[in-house]
Scaffold this motif. Structure first.
Motif, PDB file in Angstrom:
ATOM      1  N   ASN A 124       0.804  -1.219   0.000  1.00 49.10           N
ATOM      2  CA  ASN A 124       0.000   0.000   0.000  1.00 49.10           C
ATOM      3  C   ASN A 124       0.841   1.275   0.000  1.00 49.10           C
ATOM      4  N   ASP A 125       1.944   1.263   0.735  1.00 49.51           N
ATOM      5  CA  ASP A 125       2.791   2.465   0.762  1.00 49.51           C
ATOM      6  C   ASP A 125       3.377   2.744  -0.626  1.00 49.51           C
ATOM      7  N   HIS A 126       3.794   1.689  -1.306  1.00 48.37           N
ATOM      8  CA  HIS A 126       4.359   1.869  -2.655  1.00 48.37           C
ATOM      9  C   HIS A 126       3.290   2.375  -3.620  1.00 48.37           C
ATOM     10  N   LEU A 127       2.088   1.838  -3.528  1.00 44.03           N
ATOM     11  CA  LEU A 127       1.004   2.273  -4.411  1.00 44.03           C
ATOM     12  C   LEU A 127       0.622   3.729  -4.144  1.00 44.03           C
ATOM     13  N   LYS A 128       0.646   4.138  -2.878  1.00 48.32           N
ATOM     14  CA  LYS A 128       0.379   5.547  -2.550  1.00 48.32           C
ATOM     15  C   LYS A 128       1.458   6.449  -3.143  1.00 48.32           C
ATOM     16  N   LYS A 129       2.711   5.981  -3.051  1.00 49.87           N
ATOM     17  CA  LYS A 129       3.832   6.765  -3.581  1.00 49.87           C
ATOM     18  C   LYS A 129       3.680   6.956  -5.088  1.00 49.87           C
ATOM     19  N   LEU A 130       3.286   5.916  -5.792  1.00 48.03           N
ATOM     20  CA  LEU A 130       3.083   6.027  -7.236  1.00 48.03           C
ATOM     21  C   LEU A 130       2.028   7.072  -7.561  1.00 48.03           C
ATOM     22  N   GLN A 131       0.977   7.105  -6.776  1.00 46.69           N
ATOM     23  CA  GLN A 131      -0.085   8.085  -7.015  1.00 46.69           C
ATOM     24  C   GLN A 131       0.425   9.501  -6.780  1.00 46.69           C
ATOM     25  N   GLU A 132       1.174   9.702  -5.693  1.00 46.09           N
ATOM     26  CA  GLU A 132       1.699  11.034  -5.382  1.00 46.09           C
ATOM     27  C   GLU A 132       2.666  11.510  -6.465  1.00 46.09           C
ATOM     28  N   GLU A 133       3.356  10.556  -7.071  1.00 43.19           N
ATOM     29  CA  GLU A 133       4.310  10.906  -8.127  1.00 43.19           C
ATOM     30  C   GLU A 133       3.631  11.092  -9.477  1.00 43.19           C
ATOM     31  N   GLY A 134       2.359  10.776  -9.540  1.00 36.40           N
ATOM     32  CA  GLY A 134       1.641  10.884 -10.803  1.00 36.40           C
ATOM     33  C   GLY A 134       1.897   9.726 -11.750  1.00 36.40           C
ATOM     34  N   ASN A 135       2.445   8.638 -11.210  1.00 33.33           N
ATOM     35  CA  ASN A 135       2.742   7.470 -12.041  1.00 33.33           C
ATOM     36  C   ASN A 135       1.514   6.552 -12.060  1.00 33.33           C
ATOM     37  N   PHE A 136       0.524   6.960 -12.806  1.00 32.18           N
ATOM     38  CA  PHE A 136      -0.750   6.250 -12.802  1.00 32.18           C
ATOM     39  C   PHE A 136      -0.691   4.951 -13.614  1.00 32.18           C
ATOM     40  N   THR A 137       0.265   4.856 -14.523  1.00 30.61           N
ATOM     41  CA  THR A 137       0.422   3.623 -15.304  1.00 30.61           C
ATOM     42  C   THR A 137       0.846   2.477 -14.402  1.00 30.61           C
ATOM     43  N   LEU A 145      -0.033  -2.454 -11.325  1.00 28.70           N
ATOM     44  CA  LEU A 145       0.224  -3.253 -10.122  1.00 28.70           C
ATOM     45  C   LEU A 145      -1.066  -3.604  -9.386  1.00 28.70           C
ATOM     46  N   MET A 146      -1.984  -2.665  -9.303  1.00 28.55           N
ATOM     47  CA  MET A 146      -3.253  -2.954  -8.630  1.00 28.55           C
ATOM     48  C   MET A 146      -3.978  -4.099  -9.328  1.00 28.55           C
ATOM     49  N   GLU A 147      -3.869  -4.163 -10.652  1.00 28.54           N
ATOM     50  CA  GLU A 147      -4.503  -5.256 -11.394  1.00 28.54           C
ATOM     51  C   GLU A 147      -3.736  -6.562 -11.245  1.00 28.54           C
ATOM     52  N   GLU A 148      -2.408  -6.498 -11.297  1.00 33.90           N
ATOM     53  CA  GLU A 148      -1.619  -7.727 -11.185  1.00 33.90           C
ATOM     54  C   GLU A 148      -1.802  -8.396  -9.823  1.00 33.90           C
ATOM     55  N   PHE A 149      -1.948  -7.597  -8.783  1.00 32.18           N
ATOM     56  CA  PHE A 149      -2.082  -8.179  -7.443  1.00 32.18           C
ATOM     57  C   PHE A 149      -3.421  -8.896  -7.265  1.00 32.18           C
ATOM     58  N   LYS A 150      -4.363  -8.649  -8.152  1.00 31.39           N
ATOM     59  CA  LYS A 150      -5.637  -9.367  -8.063  1.00 31.39           C
ATOM     60  C   LYS A 150      -5.463 -10.861  -8.318  1.00 31.39           C
ATOM     61  N   THR A 151      -4.408 -11.230  -9.054  1.00 30.26           N
ATOM     62  CA  THR A 151      -4.184 -12.653  -9.340  1.00 30.26           C
ATOM     63  C   THR A 151      -2.955 -13.199  -8.622  1.00 30.26           C
ATOM     64  N   TYR A 152      -2.434 -12.459  -7.661  1.00 32.26           N
ATOM     65  CA  TYR A 152      -1.391 -13.005  -6.792  1.00 32.26           C
ATOM     66  C   TYR A 152      -2.010 -14.128  -5.953  1.00 32.26           C
ATOM     67  N   PRO A 153      -1.191 -15.040  -5.436  1.00 32.73           N
ATOM     68  CA  PRO A 153      -1.724 -16.239  -4.748  1.00 32.73           C
ATOM     69  C   PRO A 153      -2.285 -15.947  -3.352  1.00 32.73           C
ATOM     70  N   PHE A 154      -3.250 -15.058  -3.314  1.00 33.69           N
ATOM     71  CA  PHE A 154      -3.896 -14.694  -2.055  1.00 33.69           C
ATOM     72  C   PHE A 154      -4.528 -15.900  -1.367  1.00 33.69           C
ATOM     73  N   GLY A 155      -5.137 -16.799  -2.169  1.00 37.05           N
ATOM     74  CA  GLY A 155      -5.817 -17.959  -1.604  1.00 37.05           C
ATOM     75  C   GLY A 155      -4.906 -18.851  -0.795  1.00 37.05           C
ATOM     76  N   ALA A 156      -3.652 -18.981  -1.221  1.00 36.65           N
ATOM     77  CA  ALA A 156      -2.700 -19.823  -0.491  1.00 36.65           C
ATOM     78  C   ALA A 156      -2.385 -19.226   0.877  1.00 36.65           C
ATOM     79  N   VAL A 157      -2.333 -17.908   0.948  1.00 35.45           N
ATOM     80  CA  VAL A 157      -2.075 -17.236   2.227  1.00 35.45           C
ATOM     81  C   VAL A 157      -3.290 -17.372   3.138  1.00 35.45           C
ATOM     82  N   TRP A 158      -4.488 -17.191   2.572  1.00 32.68           N
ATOM     83  CA  TRP A 158      -5.711 -17.342   3.360  1.00 32.68           C
ATOM     84  C   TRP A 158      -5.838 -18.760   3.929  1.00 32.68           C
ATOM     85  N   ASP A 159      -5.544 -19.754   3.106  1.00 32.03           N
ATOM     86  CA  ASP A 159      -5.635 -21.140   3.576  1.00 32.03           C
ATOM     87  C   ASP A 159      -4.699 -21.381   4.752  1.00 32.03           C
ATOM     88  N   TYR A 160      -3.481 -20.866   4.651  1.00 33.08           N
ATOM     89  CA  TYR A 160      -2.506 -21.061   5.733  1.00 33.08           C
ATOM     90  C   TYR A 160      -2.955 -20.326   6.994  1.00 33.08           C
TER      91      TYR A 160
END
Length: 418
Positions: A356-369, A374-389
């Motif tokens: 979250n801190d990195h994503l906030k920094k990108l916004q403050e810098e105007g790096n919207f690309t 990254l916000m889209e790529e993290f949607k398919t990160y292996p969140f389910g494996a962490v939740w299961d553990y």
């Protein structure tokens, strides 16, 4: 691969972005969700002179196994809680009082009528929250309570709300954690009113009288809850969002935001950061409106993820009091609690695993690309494996294994109920 092996692989992917899963787990363990009791009995309650459900509220479905006694409801809650990671609270309405066969009207309810709930909560290490019940009662038949033109009716409901705050205080004292006592009323008109102001002036006066009675704020937090419209109040609701937001800010009360109580294109996630600038704390009732305030079981949809994100990335886990509010009688009620609560917790874990801190920094810098990518790529990160553990570490079933336990409970317990 095992749950642990899947977790270790996922952990490496998150850690390359500086995300500490151990810290995420520690924060999540301290989150308390207030689980609403009324999913288990379709908001019937246990009043001796039980009334038909009213006040713009409706429950559809007739799935077998509905709880008909306090003991059955508490048993069902225990089963659901055993399948949900963490230690939580249970949210009660006044209609869940136990009066030992005596007719006790709502303005006469006392802490002793909830002593069984307190003993049960102590036994299970739970907190309790509370709500006065200003619906399903002869004095609310015309859809008006605290804003009613008849002073005698207003006084009855004022007395009920005062007693409810004292019950919340009792919960806080007995259980060692403050209760949230939340006031919601159905007041409004089906068709266009000729006077919007006068009912709101009466509501303000009623609230002033309720809160004039001293209750220990270290034991009880007061909240007020708005609504856009309901069945029977389609044109006008006295307690609108603007009314309660203004009242809460001016009188140092919590403003409770119900995710089903706004226009279909309005989202509560967008309100959280704005409200927290002006309020030390905020309360939520998380539901899922499909068309209106239809109170469907919470799923891990975009809005729930956004709610979790707004709480986490604004460092507001200790500032937002999370409660649930849905009731579906068309499916197994224990499963409904389990699905909805696990999803609420999942949304917070998902948010805790973002850089979250990195994503906030990108916004403050105007790096919207980079931000969007990254916000889209993290949607398919292996969140389910962490939740299961996390579930495994917390001693609750992993993935859909909890459903087997619910089915067994249904076969042994719920199917025996008439």
């Amino acid at each position: 691969m095992s749950v642990k092996e899947n977790f270790n692989q996922a952990k490496q992917q998150y850690e390359k972005w500086g995300v500490s899963i151990e810290e995420a787990f520690e924060k999540l363990k301290n989150v308390t969700v207030s689980i609403h009791c009324w999913q288990g009995d379709d908001i019937s309650g246990f009043e001796i002179n039980q009334q038909e459900l009213s006040g713009g509220i409706d429950v559809t479905g007739n799935y077998p196994g509905k709880a008909a006694t306090p003991e059955q409801l508490r048993s069902d809650l225990e089963k659901a809680l055993s399948l949900i990671p963490g230690t939580h609270k249970v949210n009660l309405h006044a209609i869940y009082a136990e009066t030992d066969g005596e007719v006790v009207d709502r303005n006469e309810l006392e802490p002793k009528h909830f002593a069984n709930w307190v003993e049960w909560a102590k036994k299970n290490g739970l907190g309790l929250d509370f709500n006065p019940t200003l619906f399903s009662h002869p004095k609310a038949e015309d859809g008006l309570t605290l804003a009613h033109p008849d002073k005698n009716i207003r006084d009855f409901w004022i007395e009920h709300c005062i007693q409810s705050r004292k019950i919340g205080e009792y919960f806080g004292k007995e259980l060692g954690q403050p209760a949230l006592t939340n006031i919601w009323i159905p007041d409004g008109y089906k068709d266009i009113p000729s006077d919007r102001l006068t009912p709101r002036l009466r509501l303000k006066e009623s609230l002033d009288q309720i809160f004039a009675v001293n209750v220990d704020e270290s034991l009880n937090n007061d909240a007020v809850e708005s609504k856009l419209f309901g069945i029977g109040s389609e044109a006008y609701v006295v307690g609108s969002h603007e009314f309660y937001m203004g009242y809460a800010l001016k009188n140092n009360k919590l403003c409770l935001l119900d995710t089903g109580h706004y226009h279909p294109t309005e989202v509560v996630s967008n309100k959280i950061s704005a409200m927290l600038i002006f309020s030390d704390k905020l309360a939520l009732h998380v539901s899922r409106p499909v068309r209106w305030d239809s109170d469907h079981v919470v799923i891990l949809d975009d809005e729930l993820r956004e709610i979790g994100l707004e709480i986490v990335r604004n460092d507001a886990i200790d500032k937002v009091m999370i409660g649930l509010d849905f009731f579906d009688a068309s499916i197994n009620r224990v499963a409904a609690w389990t699905i909805g609560t696990r999803n609420m917790i999942k949304s917070l874990l998902y948010a805790l695993l973002l850089p979250n801190d990195h994503l906030k920094k990108l916004q403050e810098e105007g790096n919207f690309t980079d931000r969007l990518a990254l916000m889209e790529e993290f949607k398919t990160y292996p969140f389910g494996a962490v939740w299961d553990y996390y579930c495994e570490q917390m001693g609750v079933p992993v993935q859909e294994k909890w459903l087997d336990e619910v089915k067994e409970y249904e076969e042994k317990i719920l199917s025996e109920r008439k």
